[in-house]
Structures are given as C-alpha cells and as structure tokens.
Design an enzyme around this catalytic site. Structure first.
Site, PDB file in Angstrom:
ATOM      1  CG  HIS A 189      -2.091  -1.016   0.882  1.00  0.00           C
ATOM      2  ND1 HIS A 189      -2.083  -2.397   1.412  1.00  0.00           N
ATOM      3  CD2 HIS A 189      -3.147  -0.925   0.045  1.00  0.00           C
ATOM      4  CE1 HIS A 189      -3.065  -2.968   0.840  1.00  0.00           C
ATOM      5  NE2 HIS A 189      -3.917  -2.076   0.213  1.00  0.00           N
ATOM      6  NE  ARG A 332     -11.031  -1.586   0.269  1.00  0.00           N
ATOM      7  CZ  ARG A 332      -9.834  -1.755   0.110  1.00  0.00           C
ATOM      8  NH1 ARG A 332      -9.826  -2.697  -0.984  1.00  0.00           N
ATOM      9  NH2 ARG A 332      -8.810  -1.254   0.567  1.00  0.00           N
ATOM     10  CG  ASP A 455      -5.592  -8.311  -1.760  1.00  0.00           C
ATOM     11  OD1 ASP A 455      -4.555  -8.723  -1.195  1.00  0.00           O
ATOM     12  OD2 ASP A 455      -6.242  -7.361  -1.207  1.00  0.00           O
ATOM     13  NE  ARG A 465      -1.354  -5.925  -1.803  1.00  0.00           N
ATOM     14  CZ  ARG A 465      -2.505  -5.265  -1.702  1.00  0.00           C
ATOM     15  NH1 ARG A 465      -3.676  -6.132  -1.839  1.00  0.00           N
ATOM     16  NH2 ARG A 465      -2.412  -4.055  -2.028  1.00  0.00           N
ATOM     17  CB  CYS A 502     -10.417  -0.721  -8.139  1.00  0.00           C
ATOM     18  SG  CYS A 502     -10.635  -2.020  -7.036  1.00  0.00           S
TER      19      CYS A 502
HETATM   20  C1  PEP Z   1      -6.772  -4.980  -4.530  1.00  0.00           C
HETATM   21  O1  PEP Z   1      -6.719  -5.916  -3.857  1.00  0.00           O
HETATM   22  O2  PEP Z   1      -6.540  -5.101  -5.899  1.00  0.00           O
HETATM   23  C2  PEP Z   1      -7.376  -3.736  -4.149  1.00  0.00           C
HETATM   24  C3  PEP Z   1      -7.769  -2.744  -4.904  1.00  0.00           C
HETATM   25  O3  PEP Z   1      -7.427  -3.406  -2.759  1.00  0.00           O
HETATM   26  P1  PEP Z   1      -6.100  -3.132  -1.770  1.00  0.00           P
HETATM   27  O4  PEP Z   1      -5.044  -3.073  -2.584  1.00  0.00           O
HETATM   28  O5  PEP Z   1      -6.625  -2.097  -0.901  1.00  0.00           O
HETATM   29  O6  PEP Z   1      -6.278  -4.541  -1.040  1.00  0.00           O
HETATM   30 MG    MG Z   2      -7.615  -5.997  -1.812  1.00  0.00          MG
END
Ligand code: PEP
Ligand code: MG
Length: 566
Positions: A189, A332, A455, A465, A502
């Site tokens: 993140h 979300r 994810d 990740r 997304c």
């Molecule tokens: C994802 O997992 O692609 C996503 C958009 O959510 P996050 O990156 O916040 O886990």
């Molecule tokens: Mg995610």
C-alpha cells in the site's frame, strides 16, 4: 560513486540528499534530567500513562471486540495501572534523575527479561503484552512521528527500512523528493500511495541502513530501481536531463484533462480514481476524474490514537462526495489487516495476516464499528452518487449478511427521522479465487463488481504481495489471473452488472488494452496515473483489444502473455 539496485515501485527520477531514518527502533536520546525537571517529568508520566489508559478504556467500553481482543486490551490496561510499574518509574525519575522514557524503557526491559527466562508458554505470551504496552506508551511520550518529520525537507530522499502508507502521505507533505525502503514491493500500500502522489520510490533494497549513508548526494531512478550514491558530475547531468524530460512529458499529458475517455473506435470507458486518504482528492479534481472507483477507508483506522466517530466519518464522506459530485464515490468498507495494521483495532498478532482476519471479516467481528461506518455512509448519501463496496468477499453469503446489516442501519436512521437516498448501489470486490468461481452468484446479489487484482494475484498465485523476496513470482499476466478476470466479466455481464478493475493492473499501461479486450467496463486507477491510462485508452482500438484478449486466453504462461503485450 556507488550503485545499488532495488525494486522500482513508483516511477520517476529524483535527485537529492539521503536522509536515513530508523523508524522501527524507538530511540531515546535523553536519558537523564536535571533535579528541577523532576516535577514536570512526573506530571508528564501521569498525563501520558492516563492518556494511553483512556484510549484503551475507550476501546473496551465502546466496541464489542471478540473476547480474545478484549482480554488483550484488559491486560494492557492492567499493566499500565500496576502500582509496581508506577513505583519503579517514579523512583527512577526522583532518585536516579532518569528521563521518563529511559525509566519506562528500563522497567519494561527488566520485566520482559524475567518473563523470557521462564520456560513457560503463559509467561512467553505476557512478554508480547508488555512489549506492546511499552511501544504504545513510548511512541506517545517520544512523539516519534513528529520527530522524524522535522528531519525532512524539500531536498530529502528518505531512506527507511519500512514505511507505513499513512507515513508516505506525511512525508509527501514535507515535499521530499523520493523514497527508498528495504521492505515492501510493487503492490504494497505504501508503494500504491507513492505512485498516486507521483513520488519516485524504490523498495526491496537489502541492508539499506548499512548500504546507504546519511546526508549524501543521491539519485534514485524509480523507472528501473537504480540508486546512485555520490554520483559523478557526468552522471548527475544525465539524470538532470531525464528529470527535465519527465516534467515536460507530464505537462504534455495535462492537455488530456478534458478529453473524454473513449477508445479510437468509439467505446466509452469510465475512468475513475482510487484514493486512500482525502488529501489525494486534489489530484482527482485536478485531473477531472470521472468519479472515485475505490475509496479505501482504512486510513481512518490506521496510525490513529482513537477510533473515528460516526460524525467524523460522515463529515469526510459527505465532503468528498460533494467535491466530486455529480460523479460517483465508491466507498469501500474498512479493509485493515495484511500490510495495513491498525493498533486501535487491536487485532492481535496473526501468523498469517493476509489469510487472517482482514477485510469484511473484521467488520463482521466488530459489528458496532461496521454499523457506525454504514450509518455514516448512509447519512452522507442523500443523492445517487455514493456507492458501497465490500472487500475480501469470499462468497455470496457474506454479501447477504452485509446487506442485512445495512437494512438494520437504514431502519435505525428512518426511526430517527434521518434522511438518506433510496437507490444505494452495492458492490463486491472480487479478489479471492473463491469469489471468482462464484462470481455469478455474487453478481446476482450485487449492483456491480470490482476486481481487486492486487489481492487476486496474491491469492491466486500464493505470493505475498509485500514480500520483496518472492516478488518475481507475483505475475499479474499469469494465465490464471487473465482467465479469472474473463470469468468474472462473463458472469457479471450475464446478469447485466458492470465490472470495474480497481487493482493496480488498471494503472499499468501495458495491461490497459488487455483489460478492455477482456470486457472490463470501468477502470479505477491511481490519480497520478489517470492521464497516462487515458492516453492509452484513446490510442486503443476496441476490436483489436478483443482479439488480443482472445489470444492471451489461449496462452499457457505469463511470459507468453507478457510478450504479447509489448
Ligand atoms: C486490490 O486488492 O486490488 C485492491 C484494490 O485492494 P487493496 O489494494 O486495498 O487490497
Ligand atoms: Mg485488496
């Protein structure tokens, strides 16, 4: 001149001065005090200990955590109230002229040493409780975050072992030029935020503190992961020229701000933005994004001293919705866990956090917090432009359960005479393979789906990740991922539901054409990438994109698919 390599996680070149900061370690600079400081030091102790105790009480009293979490909180409170603890710290301050931090640290070091030496599971568990409390209290007394920020300026390139997502935004506000970390990879993140802010960043640098000295001229190249310490004049000139060129290209893309997002052969593609913190809103507005396709609300629960109130959440949601109106805002619900840690939710340590209590699971465990978030969203939703989306959905039953809770919140608000809109759209994130395989059922129960490829790749390929040492196994172009996207799109379209992507794949230029060809209706991207992605959509021929997707679906390896995308 010295060169080292890392993983490029946020593009762009930066030239500056290395500022090495060891945030993980709490450093106590002031060990002793003067006799005349005893009183104020004791007052500080009283105030800060009480502050942390109240913070813990607030959590225990107001929110129904599961029993295990409650027990941890109660133990932490008892440790802070222990008369032995108070006696020890007070005596060290008055008799030995120890600083408050030094006294606290001595006490906890001593006690954890005693417990660690007892070969007993129960006492071993107590050690982590004591360490947690010590960290909580010392971070408060040392005001650690502020201390770090004061060392940064607009020439700094920040070098840290690890950086939290919220800290990226704090250092961005200090106008630092770039970031280099030891931990993390492209889909952490912190990297996502750095990209959104247009801040060059390199992660995965081994033994960073040993390898990069403090206060030296440094160049980082976020395009290929190269770090150059003490560059020669020639190298510096070369990178200054690249930096200038990058600035020029950014200005050229600005011409696309008011151009509609539509392929060369006329297919309209809704292009929205992801945001993690309200500060990113300026970028969203500046680039005339067609809405926010993913508002990650975790920031409300991360690096905070107390839980956000319903009113605070309401104000934030309302303000953002109004700023981007009439475009939609997809909120979300809370998705902490994994690399997004929240000390106020006190989730306890997990061996496997990415497979543990995260996403919607946390909301189901903490229904009061979940309901509070719903009520805040519903109150902010007086027109049609707010939508709600659930993270980490594994099957349709979770959607049904979440919808029931929303209905209860609606009843509560109605009985109080509070107004809200009546066409709330509900969406599910598809980011776990089980959700892909049951996306037909999930699509029936929802208004839209949004594929979280960050994810989805992690769980489909069983690759953490955030773990830089396995980053070569993290392959968004893997056939299993491409086929999962296709399956999700087909299932959703069967029931007339829209599908967005997304995850960060949507922000990567090389995947844009493929995603459109797979039938994805909407893309939600990092604001810093919006214009680049739009440029790609404008160049794309949809019919050719469909052919590209057909070919990709027949291939057996990520390498073959990647070759197709060049
Ligand atoms: C994802 O997992 O692609 C996503 C958009 O959510 P996050 O990156 O916040 O886990
Ligand atoms: Mg995610």
């Amino acid at each position: 001149m010295k060169k080292i390599k890392g993983i490029p996680v946020s593009e762009g070149v930066a030239l500056g001065i290395s500022t090495v900061i060891e945030k993980d370690k709490l450093t106590i600079d002031r060990k002793s005090i003067l006799p005349e400081e005893i009183e104020s030091e004791l007052e500080r102790f009283e105030y800060d200990a009480n502050f942390v105790i109240h913070e813990i009480e607030h959590l225990i009293e107001n929110y129904t955590f599961n029993q295990e979490h409650k027990d941890i909180l109660i133990t932490q409170k008892m440790i802070l109230q222990d008369p032995e603890f108070h006696k020890s710290v007070t005596q060290q301050i008055t008799n030995n002229l120890s600083s408050l931090e030094h006294a606290i640290s001595n006490y906890f070091t001593e006690i954890t040493k005693i417990f660690s030496n007892m070969d007993n599971e129960f006492f071993a568990q107590r050690v982590s409780d004591y360490e947690d409390v010590a960290y909580r209290l010392l971070s408060r007394t040392l005001k650690q975050g502020e201390h770090i920020l004061s060392e940064l300026n607009e020439k700094s390139i920040l070098i840290m072992k690890n950086i939290t997502p919220s800290f990226v935004t704090k250092v961005f506000e200090k106008h630092v030029r770039g970031l280099v970390t030891e931990k993390g990879s492209r889909n952490s993140h912190s990297s996502i935020i750095a990209r959104s802010m247009g801040l060059p960043m390199i992660a995965g640098v081994r033994e960073i503190i040993e390898n990069i000295p403090h206060g030296r001229k440094i160049i980082i190249d976020g395009n290929n992961g190269e770090i150059i310490i003490d560059p020669t004049n020639t190298v510096q000139k070369k990178f200054e020229a690249i930096f200038e060129k990058e600035q020029e290209n950014r200005h050229k893309l600005d011409a696309l701000i008011d151009v509609k997002s539509i392929t060369a052969d006329g297919k309209v593609v809704k292009l929205m933005s992801n945001i993690e913190i309200p500060d990113e809103l300026n970028q969203v507005v500046k680039f005339h994004s067609e809405g926010i396709g993913l508002f990650r609300t975790e920031f409300l629960f991360i690096d905070k001293n107390k839980l956000p109130t319903e009113e605070e959440q309401y104000q934030i949601y309302k303000e953002i919705a109004e700023k981007i109106s009439p475009e939609p805002l997809v909120i979300r619900t809370i998705d902490v866990g994994g690399d997004k840690l929240s000390s106020i939710l006190n989730l306890g340590r997990e061996e496997n956090p990415n497979l543990g209590c995260r996403g919607i699971r946390i909301s189901f465990e903490n229904i009061q917090i979940f309901k509070q978030q719903f009520r805040a969203i519903l109150r902010a939703y007086t027109k049609e432009y707010i939508r709600i989306m659930f993270p980490m959905i594994s099957d349709v039953k979770e959607i049904v359960r979440a919808k029931k809770i929303i209905a209860q919140c609606m009843d509560q608000l109605t009985s109080k005479g509070i107004e809200f809109g009546n066409k709330l759209e509900i969406g599910a994130m598809i980011e776990i393979p089980s959700a892909v395989f049951t996306s037909d059922a999930i699509a029936r129960a929802c208004d839209f789906l949004s594929i979280g490829t960050n994810d989805l790749v992690q769980y489909t390929l069983a690759v953490d990740r955030d773990n830089e040492s396995v980053s070569t196994y993290y392959k968004p172009s893997h056939p299993s991922v491409i086929r999962s996207i296709k399956m999700t799109v087909e299932n959703a379209h069967k029931y007339g539901k829209r599908v967005a992507v997304c995850g960060e794949m949507a922000s990567e230029i090389k995947y844009v054409k493929l995603l459109l060809g797979l039938g994805v209706d909407e893309l939600s991207v990092s604001p810093g990438r919006l214009l680049k992605v739009k440029n790609e959509i404008l160049k794309c021929d949809f019919q050719q994109a469909e052919k590209l997707a057909e070919l990709a679906l027949q291939l057996d390896s990520s390498e073959e698919i990647s070759n197709l995308l060049i």
